[in-house]
Design a protein around this motif. Structure first.
Motif, PDB file in Angstrom:
ATOM      1  N   GLY A   1      25.802 -12.716 -23.728  1.00 28.41           N
ATOM      2  CA  GLY A   1      24.614 -12.159 -22.812  1.00 28.41           C
ATOM      3  C   GLY A   1      24.073 -11.043 -23.414  1.00 28.41           C
ATOM      4  O   GLY A   1      23.681 -11.181 -24.669  1.00 28.41           O
ATOM      5  N   LEU A   2      23.796 -10.030 -22.705  1.00 27.76           N
ATOM      6  CA  LEU A   2      22.832  -8.792 -23.090  1.00 27.76           C
ATOM      7  C   LEU A   2      23.360  -7.761 -22.458  1.00 27.76           C
ATOM      8  O   LEU A   2      24.050  -7.845 -21.283  1.00 27.76           O
ATOM      9  N   LEU A   3      23.310  -6.537 -23.218  1.00 23.56           N
ATOM     10  CA  LEU A   3      23.571  -5.208 -22.527  1.00 23.56           C
ATOM     11  C   LEU A   3      22.236  -4.240 -22.500  1.00 23.56           C
ATOM     12  O   LEU A   3      21.594  -4.149 -23.410  1.00 23.56           O
ATOM     13  N   TYR A   4      21.958  -3.886 -21.449  1.00 26.23           N
ATOM     14  CA  TYR A   4      20.770  -3.179 -21.355  1.00 26.23           C
ATOM     15  C   TYR A   4      21.036  -1.706 -20.939  1.00 26.23           C
ATOM     16  O   TYR A   4      21.967  -1.432 -20.091  1.00 26.23           O
TER      17      TYR A   4
ATOM     18  N   GLY B   1      19.392   3.371 -15.994  1.00 24.87           N
ATOM     19  CA  GLY B   1      20.738   3.019 -16.035  1.00 24.87           C
ATOM     20  C   GLY B   1      21.201   1.869 -16.940  1.00 24.87           C
ATOM     21  O   GLY B   1      20.325   1.682 -17.871  1.00 24.87           O
ATOM     22  N   ASN B   2      22.273   1.569 -16.876  1.00 21.73           N
ATOM     23  CA  ASN B   2      22.910   0.298 -17.780  1.00 21.73           C
ATOM     24  C   ASN B   2      23.429  -0.820 -16.971  1.00 21.73           C
ATOM     25  O   ASN B   2      24.173  -0.533 -15.856  1.00 21.73           O
ATOM     26  N   VAL B   3      22.949  -2.087 -17.512  1.00 18.10           N
ATOM     27  CA  VAL B   3      23.669  -3.247 -16.948  1.00 18.10           C
ATOM     28  C   VAL B   3      24.262  -4.009 -17.932  1.00 18.10           C
ATOM     29  O   VAL B   3      23.614  -4.327 -19.087  1.00 18.10           O
ATOM     30  N   ARG B   4      25.140  -4.902 -17.756  1.00 15.88           N
ATOM     31  CA  ARG B   4      25.768  -5.771 -18.552  1.00 15.88           C
ATOM     32  C   ARG B   4      25.485  -7.154 -17.980  1.00 15.88           C
ATOM     33  O   ARG B   4      25.810  -7.381 -16.871  1.00 15.88           O
ATOM     34  N   ILE B   5      24.887  -8.078 -18.803  1.00 12.52           N
ATOM     35  CA  ILE B   5      24.462  -9.431 -18.154  1.00 12.52           C
ATOM     36  C   ILE B   5      24.994 -10.653 -18.713  1.00 12.52           C
ATOM     37  O   ILE B   5      25.109 -10.528 -19.959  1.00 12.52           O
TER      38      ILE B   5
ATOM     39  N   GLN C   1      25.480 -13.484 -14.256  1.00 15.45           N
ATOM     40  CA  GLN C   1      26.391 -12.358 -13.681  1.00 15.45           C
ATOM     41  C   GLN C   1      25.966 -11.231 -14.071  1.00 15.45           C
ATOM     42  O   GLN C   1      25.447 -11.222 -15.381  1.00 15.45           O
ATOM     43  N   GLN C   2      26.003 -10.332 -13.329  1.00 16.55           N
ATOM     44  CA  GLN C   2      25.328  -8.766 -13.786  1.00 16.55           C
ATOM     45  C   GLN C   2      26.420  -7.627 -13.130  1.00 16.55           C
ATOM     46  O   GLN C   2      26.843  -7.907 -11.970  1.00 16.55           O
ATOM     47  N   LYS C   3      26.571  -6.749 -14.031  1.00 17.73           N
ATOM     48  CA  LYS C   3      27.451  -5.769 -13.459  1.00 17.73           C
ATOM     49  C   LYS C   3      26.663  -4.259 -13.990  1.00 17.73           C
ATOM     50  O   LYS C   3      26.386  -4.216 -15.201  1.00 17.73           O
ATOM     51  N   GLU C   4      26.708  -3.396 -13.214  1.00 20.20           N
ATOM     52  CA  GLU C   4      26.109  -2.209 -13.457  1.00 20.20           C
ATOM     53  C   GLU C   4      27.351  -1.244 -14.293  1.00 20.20           C
ATOM     54  O   GLU C   4      28.447  -1.471 -13.762  1.00 20.20           O
ATOM     55  N   LEU C   5      26.732  -0.532 -15.293  1.00 21.69           N
ATOM     56  CA  LEU C   5      27.724   0.263 -16.012  1.00 21.69           C
ATOM     57  C   LEU C   5      27.416   1.726 -15.583  1.00 21.69           C
ATOM     58  O   LEU C   5      26.022   1.926 -15.945  1.00 21.69           O
ATOM     59  N   SER C   6      28.318   2.604 -15.857  1.00 19.49           N
ATOM     60  CA  SER C   6      28.246   3.859 -15.776  1.00 19.49           C
ATOM     61  C   SER C   6      28.014   4.594 -17.148  1.00 19.49           C
ATOM     62  O   SER C   6      28.582   3.844 -18.200  1.00 19.49           O
TER      63      SER C   6
END
Length: 316
Positions: free
Chosen positions: A231-234, A240-244, A311-316
């Motif tokens: 996938g992708l790391l934004y 902010g940051n999100v892992r997709i 699926q996506q997850k917010e990262l701190s």
């Protein structure tokens, strides 16, 4: 967001994909099928943005060889790409992708036509002319360099083109963190091997990748780190940051998937999407593109299908 987007291609290509009946090292091999597209990263970005999936106007500037320009330009016309190329002596390079029946793929990239100093100055003048009075402009610098253009020359060209109303998007393997401190791009889209070179680090974990994304975000507004099938790391400076993570799909060709990702991100930004949302949609488009043969252009229906399984997850 931008009044004009210009894709700059220093080293375009004819991307030729050949499907082989087998692989024999003693006898000639025969093809079952072949397709050709106008390619090179910047051109792929322009092709995708101009497609029915996104309908975003992009002007493409760069170089092409005068010996096979008719074939090359006809393929651009077929994909409705707006272009203005400087002719060089020689052929636009042909990149070959060989698809073997057992699923293996061999990719061969040629070096390309040498670019003269006068041609490079001419290109800079064309960029300036296109940007003059156009409002807020984004220049997309993407792809490999021709054999006689150094990283320093490329960086100098980008810095000379930057103005208060001009942002740059960069997708190339030649720059480092130190270079990005000077270039300060709007967006970069490295894959993982390229990101390792940028950071001079093996990047063995996602936590380390995020750490370096955060370091880069001091100088880059938006980072799209492509992780292939994972996938992708934004990472956004202010977003902010999100892992997709995409769904599992059947992979036919990964050629051009990163270009589709960048094109989709810019297209959704242009349409008013928030950067993190644009990154999620970009991951869907990039994933959908690997389900196609060669560097065929992805359609909206397939992107929507993949998007449903993300699926996506917010990262701190």
């Amino acid at each position: 967001m931008f009044d004009k987007i210009i894709a700059v291609s220093l080293n375009p290509a004819l991307d030729v994909t050949l499907w082989l009946s087998g692989l024999d090292f003693k006898e000639p091999n025969t093809t079952l099928r072949e397709v050709a597209y106008a390619g090179g990263k910047a051109i792929n970005v322009a092709r995708v943005m101009a497609s029915n999936a996104f309908r975003q106007p992009v002007k493409t500037l760069g170089f092409c060889g005068d010996q096979n320009e008719a074939v090359f330009l006809s393929l651009l016309d077929k994909d409705h790409v707006d272009y203005d190329f400087i002719r060089l002596k020689g052929d636009t390079r042909q990149n070959l992708t060989l698809v073997i029946p057992d699923g293996r793929v061999v990719k061969i990239n040629r070096q390309g036509c040498p670019v003269t100093r006068d041609a490079l100055l001419n290109l800079r003048s064309k960029i300036k002319e296109e940007a003059e009075g156009a409002g807020k402009v984004l220049l997309v610098f993407s792809g490999s360099l021709p054999p006689n253009i150094s990283k320093e020359s490329y960086k100098a060209l980008i810095l000379q083109c930057k103005r208060s109303n001009i942002e740059v998007a960069i997708d190339t393997s030649v720059f480092t963190i130190e270079d990005y401190r000077e270039l300060r791009p709007f967006v970069i889209k490295p894959n993982l091997p390229e990101f390792k070179k940028i950071c001079n680090n093996e990047i063995r974990t996602e936590a380390i990748a995020l750490k370096y994304c955060k370091i880069l975000s001091e100088h880059v507004d938006h980072i799209l780190l492509s992780l292939g099938a994972k996938g992708l790391l934004y990472c956004g400076r202010d977003d902010g940051n999100v892992r997709i993570v995409p769904p599992s799909v059947e992979v036919k060709s990964t050629v051009g998937a990163g270009d589709t990702t960048l094109a989709a991100f810019l297209s959704h930004i242009q349409s008013g999407a928030a950067p993190k949302d644009a990154a999620v949609l970009a991951c869907a488009a990039g994933t959908a593109s690997v389900m196609l043969d060669g560097t065929d252009i992805v359609q909206k229906e397939l992107i929507d299908q993949v998007y449903e399984g993300l699926q996506q997850k917010e990262l701190s």
